[in-house]
Design a protein around this motif. Sequence first.
Motif, mmCIF file in Angstrom:
data_model
loop_
_atom_site.group_PDB
_atom_site.id
_atom_site.type_symbol
_atom_site.label_atom_id
_atom_site.label_comp_id
_atom_site.label_asym_id
_atom_site.label_seq_id
_atom_site.Cartn_x
_atom_site.Cartn_y
_atom_site.Cartn_z
ATOM 1 N N TRP A 94 -7.400 0.469 -5.352
ATOM 2 C CA TRP A 94 -7.905 -0.813 -4.847
ATOM 3 C C TRP A 94 -9.350 -0.714 -4.359
ATOM 4 C CZ3 TRP A 94 -9.480 -1.239 0.230
ATOM 5 C CH2 TRP A 94 -9.087 -0.205 1.089
ATOM 6 N N LEU A 110 -2.561 0.706 -4.304
ATOM 7 C CA LEU A 110 -1.906 -0.574 -4.052
ATOM 8 C C LEU A 110 -1.011 -0.870 -5.247
ATOM 9 C CD1 LEU A 110 -1.714 -3.105 -2.169
ATOM 10 C CD2 LEU A 110 -3.437 -4.157 -3.660
ATOM 11 N N HIS A 120 -3.029 -2.140 5.367
ATOM 12 C CA HIS A 120 -3.352 -0.759 5.032
ATOM 13 C C HIS A 120 -2.870 0.173 6.142
ATOM 14 C CE1 HIS A 120 -5.869 2.826 4.371
ATOM 15 N NE2 HIS A 120 -5.858 2.462 3.101
ATOM 16 N N PHE A 140 0.840 -1.190 0.000
ATOM 17 C CA PHE A 140 0.000 0.000 0.000
ATOM 18 C C PHE A 140 0.880 1.248 0.000
ATOM 19 C CE2 PHE A 140 -3.219 -2.854 1.973
ATOM 20 C CZ PHE A 140 -4.298 -2.561 1.156
ATOM 21 N N ALA A 161 -4.188 -6.458 2.052
ATOM 22 C CA ALA A 161 -4.010 -6.951 0.690
ATOM 23 C C ALA A 161 -3.163 -8.213 0.759
ATOM 24 C CB ALA A 161 -3.340 -5.904 -0.187
ATOM 25 N N VAL A 170 -4.795 -11.427 -6.380
ATOM 26 C CA VAL A 170 -4.676 -10.408 -5.336
ATOM 27 C C VAL A 170 -6.028 -10.223 -4.681
ATOM 28 C CG1 VAL A 170 -4.163 -7.994 -4.835
ATOM 29 C CG2 VAL A 170 -2.774 -9.250 -6.486
ATOM 30 N N ARG A 171 -6.046 -10.411 -3.372
ATOM 31 C CA ARG A 171 -7.287 -10.353 -2.615
ATOM 32 C C ARG A 171 -7.249 -9.188 -1.632
ATOM 33 N NH1 ARG A 171 -7.030 -16.685 -0.655
ATOM 34 N NH2 ARG A 171 -7.184 -17.675 -2.716
ATOM 35 N N ILE A 172 -8.390 -8.560 -1.427
ATOM 36 C CA ILE A 172 -8.567 -7.551 -0.391
ATOM 37 C C ILE A 172 -9.361 -8.197 0.737
ATOM 38 C CG2 ILE A 172 -9.395 -5.255 0.158
ATOM 39 C CD1 ILE A 172 -7.140 -5.338 -1.918
#
Length: 666
Positions: A357, A343, A636, A336, A643, A651-653
């Motif tokens: 993001w 991101l 974050h 971040f 992330a 890529v996952r949040i």
Amino acid sequence: MIGPFRLVGRLGEDSCSRMYVASSEEHPSVALRVIKASHSANPAFRTALGYRVENARHVLSPYVAGLLDFDLERTTPWIATEYHQGVPLRSLLETHGPLPAEALRPLALALAQGLADLHTGHRTHAALSPDTVLITRRGALLPDIGFEWAAAEIGPLSNQGFAAPEGHAAPAVDVYAWAAVLVWAVGGKSVAEGIDRLPLQLRGLAEACLREDPALRPTSDDLVRLLGGPASPDPWPSDLVGLLDQRAEQATRALAAASPRRKRGKGVLLASGSAALALILVAAGVLLWPFSEEEPVSSEEDTTPALITDAGCLDDPGFPPPEGPIDEFDATYLAFSPDGDLLAVNSYNHGLTLWDWRAGEEIARPLAEIDQGVFTFAPVGCQLEVTTYDQFPQSDLRHTVATTVDIPSGEIRDYLGPQSERVLTGLTEPRSVYSFAYSPSGERAIINLRRDLNMEGRHPSTGIIDLDTGEVVETWDQEETDAFLYARYLDEERLIAISGRTLEVRQASTGRREQTIRNSTSPRIDLLEGEEIVYAAQDRILRWDLEAGTEVDSFPVPDYADMEEHTDHSVSNLRVDTELGLLHFSYVVVPNPSGGGEAPPPGSDRRFPNHGYLWDLETGEEIGDEDIASRPMDFHPDGEAIASIGPEGDVRILDPETFEVIDTLS
């Protein structure tokens, strides 16, 4: 950290220094003046500054901010004074126009009494201007005793147009500047054309102060007496009070939002780190430089180094949007931005990709190929450093180069470090860059190269880059230089260099060793509050107190130390977040051809076994599962999200409380 102080916001700059809001255990809020690299190396400036600081130690005045602490012996000197929430006079006038007539006499009396308090002790300010006058709810004051005057022998000061004709430091010079500031306060662009705008009761006094012959000017004591003092100045008029109250309320809300929050685990309250930084920057902006939400910040407020653009990451990025969608991400690393809006993701197939993001939108692909390892954001602006490859004419091999990507401006710069002249002229093969790290203020960076083997170590391997100019301004002596793999600043004066199985705390400017820790097994560390770090040590992740030299806590990783034959364990991530109370560690098991294993085919780390751990920092409890923790992740800066790279490179949040997937970037 600068000395005992943690930076929490920027205030501005003058010809010789940058000013910040900062805090420490002893002083919750101070105005911290950090001397610029261009001046700190000048002996004459240091001597003059030392004289000014010594004089400031004995100033006691309600109209002059008091000196709290200082350190002039460090490579980057600093001075801490009392912090007063307020508006610089210049910013107030440029944003809202001339002061109302009722505010002029309180301004004149407060400044006259501040100067009189200085002159009584045979001191002078010598740099008085609208930039060095602070308008607070309680009245006007001088935020320091004129430290900028120490730079007079090096170059022009920021008070041009307010300095007396004779130009040196003397009480009569301050009296002249006092009158020039009053003329500016009523909208006069010059002394000659603005004097008639002053009310009659102040005009005659100002004219006397502006006489060319300093012997004919009144003294500061005369000014105080003629203005009815010594006495407390009258309150500000109601319209000015309303404006100051509005700014103070905005700042108070922002500061309250940045106050400590309850963490996971045992519920210990910790400072909110970068979250507080972002919010307090807003508070400092609306309070110290008042502008409406619709108005842009003046370029005069830019306090970042010249090579880092002072803008948000999503404020009109300087790179074009990507030409097509991501077909297969295969992400290898992510981070971040400091403002939390962007991101950055390294994709094996697409290079460096930049994402809004929250919107799930890719905004740019600045570089088609970068090294799959770590990249780092600068602590200010929106710039990141990555490792790239370059083919030099004098070499058959590709060599690694430190490359900075300034997102708002779209500027990409390569840094080679302290190479020899023969390299720069194409006569000798260059040395690859091993490490690059920004200092906490963003003003400098350290760069380290492969050791000079061809020239018997005659050329330095480590240099300090001034990010105002991009030049290497200092190098380490060869006896202090080892080819380390990774570096991380602890504060402006110290860093940790990692080489082999040791962590070494070193002076940033000289490389002199101050402390050595010998059981490190990874070129990665991360920082906690104060003097604590986390690092890998055999079968554990250690939380270590550098000041005490003791272990604070440990987190077991038994399989990391248990390597199979012909393999290596390469750490892919080590990050801690005290705001969320989380610690993450991941590594990948890769073949080792030099040990008899087969060379791996081209591709990213997802081809190999990946393992990871996510712990509650306070309780030591493992959280989540291998699917979440096996690849790199980042937290974050405001604790808004996590992330994470999935096993297949997606890529996952994640929700930072439940760790549920709330979005996937593609």
